[in-house]
Scaffold this motif. Structure first.
Motif, mmCIF file in Angstrom:
data_model
loop_
_atom_site.group_PDB
_atom_site.id
_atom_site.type_symbol
_atom_site.label_atom_id
_atom_site.label_comp_id
_atom_site.label_asym_id
_atom_site.label_seq_id
_atom_site.Cartn_x
_atom_site.Cartn_y
_atom_site.Cartn_z
ATOM 1 N N HIS A 35 1.125 -1.515 -0.195
ATOM 2 C CA HIS A 35 0.022 0.034 0.045
ATOM 3 C C HIS A 35 0.803 1.466 -0.053
ATOM 4 C CE1 HIS A 35 -3.544 2.139 0.586
ATOM 5 N NE2 HIS A 35 -2.658 2.650 1.747
ATOM 6 N N LEU A 36 1.170 1.662 -0.663
ATOM 7 C CA LEU A 36 1.811 3.087 -1.284
ATOM 8 C C LEU A 36 1.234 4.317 -1.524
ATOM 9 C CD1 LEU A 36 3.866 1.514 -4.422
ATOM 10 C CD2 LEU A 36 4.914 2.593 -2.399
ATOM 11 N N LEU A 37 1.279 5.381 -0.228
ATOM 12 C CA LEU A 37 1.237 6.768 -0.357
ATOM 13 C C LEU A 37 2.316 7.401 -0.240
ATOM 14 C CD1 LEU A 37 0.226 4.968 2.766
ATOM 15 C CD2 LEU A 37 -1.940 6.436 1.855
ATOM 16 N N PHE A 38 1.394 8.642 -1.450
ATOM 17 C CA PHE A 38 2.613 8.902 -1.973
ATOM 18 C C PHE A 38 2.063 10.801 -1.272
ATOM 19 C CE2 PHE A 38 3.001 6.198 -5.000
ATOM 20 C CZ PHE A 38 4.164 5.826 -4.705
ATOM 21 N N TYR A 39 3.240 11.475 -1.154
ATOM 22 C CA TYR A 39 2.441 13.243 -0.441
ATOM 23 C C TYR A 39 3.368 14.298 -1.856
ATOM 24 C CZ TYR A 39 1.157 9.912 3.659
ATOM 25 O OH TYR A 39 -0.128 9.853 3.983
ATOM 26 N N GLN A 40 1.954 15.682 -1.376
ATOM 27 C CA GLN A 40 2.805 16.325 -2.110
ATOM 28 C C GLN A 40 3.054 17.245 -1.084
ATOM 29 O OE1 GLN A 40 0.041 18.166 -5.022
ATOM 30 N NE2 GLN A 40 1.236 19.585 -5.864
ATOM 31 N N LEU A 41 3.363 17.870 -0.728
ATOM 32 C CA LEU A 41 4.348 18.796 0.826
ATOM 33 C C LEU A 41 3.888 20.569 -0.022
ATOM 34 C CD1 LEU A 41 7.018 17.208 1.666
ATOM 35 C CD2 LEU A 41 4.782 17.073 2.323
ATOM 36 N N LYS A 42 3.146 20.935 1.408
ATOM 37 C CA LYS A 42 3.106 22.026 0.949
ATOM 38 C C LYS A 42 4.526 23.271 0.908
ATOM 39 C CE LYS A 42 -0.705 22.927 3.595
ATOM 40 N NZ LYS A 42 -1.660 23.212 4.964
ATOM 41 N N PRO A 43 4.276 24.112 -0.078
ATOM 42 C CA PRO A 43 6.262 24.652 -0.094
ATOM 43 C C PRO A 43 6.551 25.460 0.550
ATOM 44 C CG PRO A 43 4.552 25.743 -1.124
ATOM 45 C CD PRO A 43 3.337 25.118 -0.606
ATOM 46 N N GLU A 44 6.266 25.193 1.395
ATOM 47 C CA GLU A 44 6.835 26.086 3.078
ATOM 48 C C GLU A 44 7.612 24.641 3.982
ATOM 49 O OE1 GLU A 44 2.661 25.757 4.487
ATOM 50 O OE2 GLU A 44 3.344 26.635 2.880
ATOM 51 N N VAL A 45 7.272 23.700 3.725
ATOM 52 C CA VAL A 45 7.887 22.399 3.837
ATOM 53 C C VAL A 45 9.468 22.033 3.795
ATOM 54 C CG1 VAL A 45 7.695 20.231 4.734
ATOM 55 C CG2 VAL A 45 5.194 21.503 4.881
ATOM 56 N N GLY A 46 10.255 22.242 4.292
ATOM 57 C CA GLY A 46 11.515 22.377 4.058
ATOM 58 C C GLY A 46 11.962 20.387 4.615
ATOM 59 N N GLU A 63 10.627 14.921 10.402
ATOM 60 C CA GLU A 63 9.634 15.269 11.342
ATOM 61 C C GLU A 63 8.434 14.478 10.943
ATOM 62 O OE1 GLU A 63 7.230 15.293 14.542
ATOM 63 O OE2 GLU A 63 9.821 15.459 14.211
ATOM 64 N N MET A 64 8.028 14.513 9.810
ATOM 65 C CA MET A 64 6.921 14.265 9.193
ATOM 66 C C MET A 64 6.849 12.255 9.254
ATOM 67 S SD MET A 64 4.861 15.972 6.622
ATOM 68 C CE MET A 64 3.889 15.032 5.738
ATOM 69 N N ILE A 65 8.204 11.744 8.878
ATOM 70 C CA ILE A 65 8.714 10.380 8.632
ATOM 71 C C ILE A 65 9.001 9.949 9.802
ATOM 72 C CG2 ILE A 65 10.620 8.511 8.374
ATOM 73 C CD1 ILE A 65 11.336 11.081 5.537
ATOM 74 N N ARG A 66 9.681 11.537 11.313
ATOM 75 C CA ARG A 66 9.885 9.847 12.246
ATOM 76 C C ARG A 66 8.117 10.254 13.216
ATOM 77 N NH1 ARG A 66 8.272 11.366 16.833
ATOM 78 N NH2 ARG A 66 7.553 13.935 17.179
ATOM 79 N N LEU A 79 -5.422 3.198 10.692
ATOM 80 C CA LEU A 79 -5.284 3.399 9.814
ATOM 81 C C LEU A 79 -6.204 4.427 9.250
ATOM 82 C CD1 LEU A 79 -2.646 3.181 7.676
ATOM 83 C CD2 LEU A 79 -4.220 0.770 7.331
ATOM 84 N N ALA A 80 -7.275 3.905 9.475
ATOM 85 C CA ALA A 80 -8.358 5.216 8.496
ATOM 86 C C ALA A 80 -8.242 6.313 9.747
ATOM 87 C CB ALA A 80 -9.735 4.870 9.306
ATOM 88 N N ARG A 81 -8.074 6.496 10.653
ATOM 89 C CA ARG A 81 -7.820 8.002 11.252
ATOM 90 C C ARG A 81 -6.306 8.519 10.393
ATOM 91 N NH1 ARG A 81 -7.619 6.341 16.801
ATOM 92 N NH2 ARG A 81 -5.339 6.816 16.944
ATOM 93 N N GLY A 126 -1.304 15.497 7.557
ATOM 94 C CA GLY A 126 -0.327 16.234 8.760
ATOM 95 C C GLY A 126 -0.936 17.645 7.897
ATOM 96 N N PRO A 127 -0.843 18.990 8.585
ATOM 97 C CA PRO A 127 -0.865 19.773 8.118
ATOM 98 C C PRO A 127 0.578 20.629 6.995
ATOM 99 C CG PRO A 127 -0.062 20.393 10.395
ATOM 100 C CD PRO A 127 -1.028 18.535 9.757
ATOM 101 N N ASN A 128 1.278 19.741 6.972
ATOM 102 C CA ASN A 128 2.393 19.752 6.393
ATOM 103 C C ASN A 128 1.659 19.437 4.275
ATOM 104 O OD1 ASN A 128 3.955 21.154 7.707
ATOM 105 N ND2 ASN A 128 4.957 18.902 8.355
ATOM 106 N N VAL A 129 0.870 18.821 4.210
ATOM 107 C CA VAL A 129 0.374 17.973 3.215
ATOM 108 C C VAL A 129 -0.749 18.692 2.368
ATOM 109 C CG1 VAL A 129 -0.641 15.495 1.807
ATOM 110 C CG2 VAL A 129 0.617 15.388 4.043
ATOM 111 N N ALA A 130 -0.416 18.644 1.301
ATOM 112 C CA ALA A 130 -1.072 19.733 0.409
ATOM 113 C C ALA A 130 -1.899 18.624 -0.469
ATOM 114 C CB ALA A 130 -0.019 20.208 -1.117
ATOM 115 N N SER A 131 -1.181 17.458 -1.233
ATOM 116 C CA SER A 131 -2.375 16.615 -1.370
ATOM 117 C C SER A 131 -1.453 15.113 -0.899
ATOM 118 C CB SER A 131 -1.856 16.941 -2.855
ATOM 119 O OG SER A 131 -2.701 15.872 -3.691
ATOM 120 N N SER A 132 -2.414 13.852 -1.641
ATOM 121 C CA SER A 132 -1.340 12.644 -0.911
ATOM 122 C C SER A 132 -2.462 12.130 -2.374
ATOM 123 C CB SER A 132 -2.316 12.286 0.182
ATOM 124 O OG SER A 132 -3.218 12.095 0.370
ATOM 125 N N TYR A 133 -1.882 10.391 -2.979
ATOM 126 C CA TYR A 133 -2.544 9.973 -3.527
ATOM 127 C C TYR A 133 -2.083 8.409 -3.305
ATOM 128 C CZ TYR A 133 -2.595 7.440 -8.094
ATOM 129 O OH TYR A 133 -2.798 6.606 -9.580
#
Length: 104
Positions: free
Chosen positions: A4-15, A21-24, A73-75, A82-89
């Motif tokens: 089950h692969l989840l891809f994330y597009q992050l907001k521009p301000e996320v460095g 921190e998201m990984i942790r 997992l539903a949560r 979280g708040p750093n994510v602009a989009s996910s797939y």
């Protein structure tokens, strides 16, 4: 096995620190779900990639993949990182689907 692969597009301000921190925090949350035998993370090596961060969850079967989605997992899916994510797939794959072939 099911991947089950989840891809994330992050907001521009996320460095870089935000990605780490998201990984942790994601690892800490997902490793508490006993029916997920493996959790892996990655960052793209292409700086122009639309999807710089991914999570890979491995499940033993489709049935077991459906079981932990209620409720923990539903949560996670509802929050979508979280708040750093602009989009996910997300995508699901059966690993080694040819394993039942007589000749390989």
């Amino acid at each position: 096995m099911i991947d089950h692969l989840l891809f994330y597009q992050l907001k521009p301000e996320v460095g870089e620190a935000g990605i780490k921190e998201m990984i942790r925090s994601t690892r800490s949350f997902l490793l508490r779900i006993p029916l997920i035998p493996s959790v892996r993370f990655g960052q793209t090596i292409d700086p122009k990639s639309k999807w710089p961060f991914y999570v890979l969850l491995e499940f033993e079967s489709l049935e077991k993949m459906g079981t932990p989605r209620r409720p923990r997992l539903a949560r996670f899916h509802e929050g979508r990182g979280g708040p750093n994510v602009a989009s996910s797939y997300n995508l699901d794959y059966e690993t080694d689907p040819s394993k039942d072939l007589k000749y390989s």
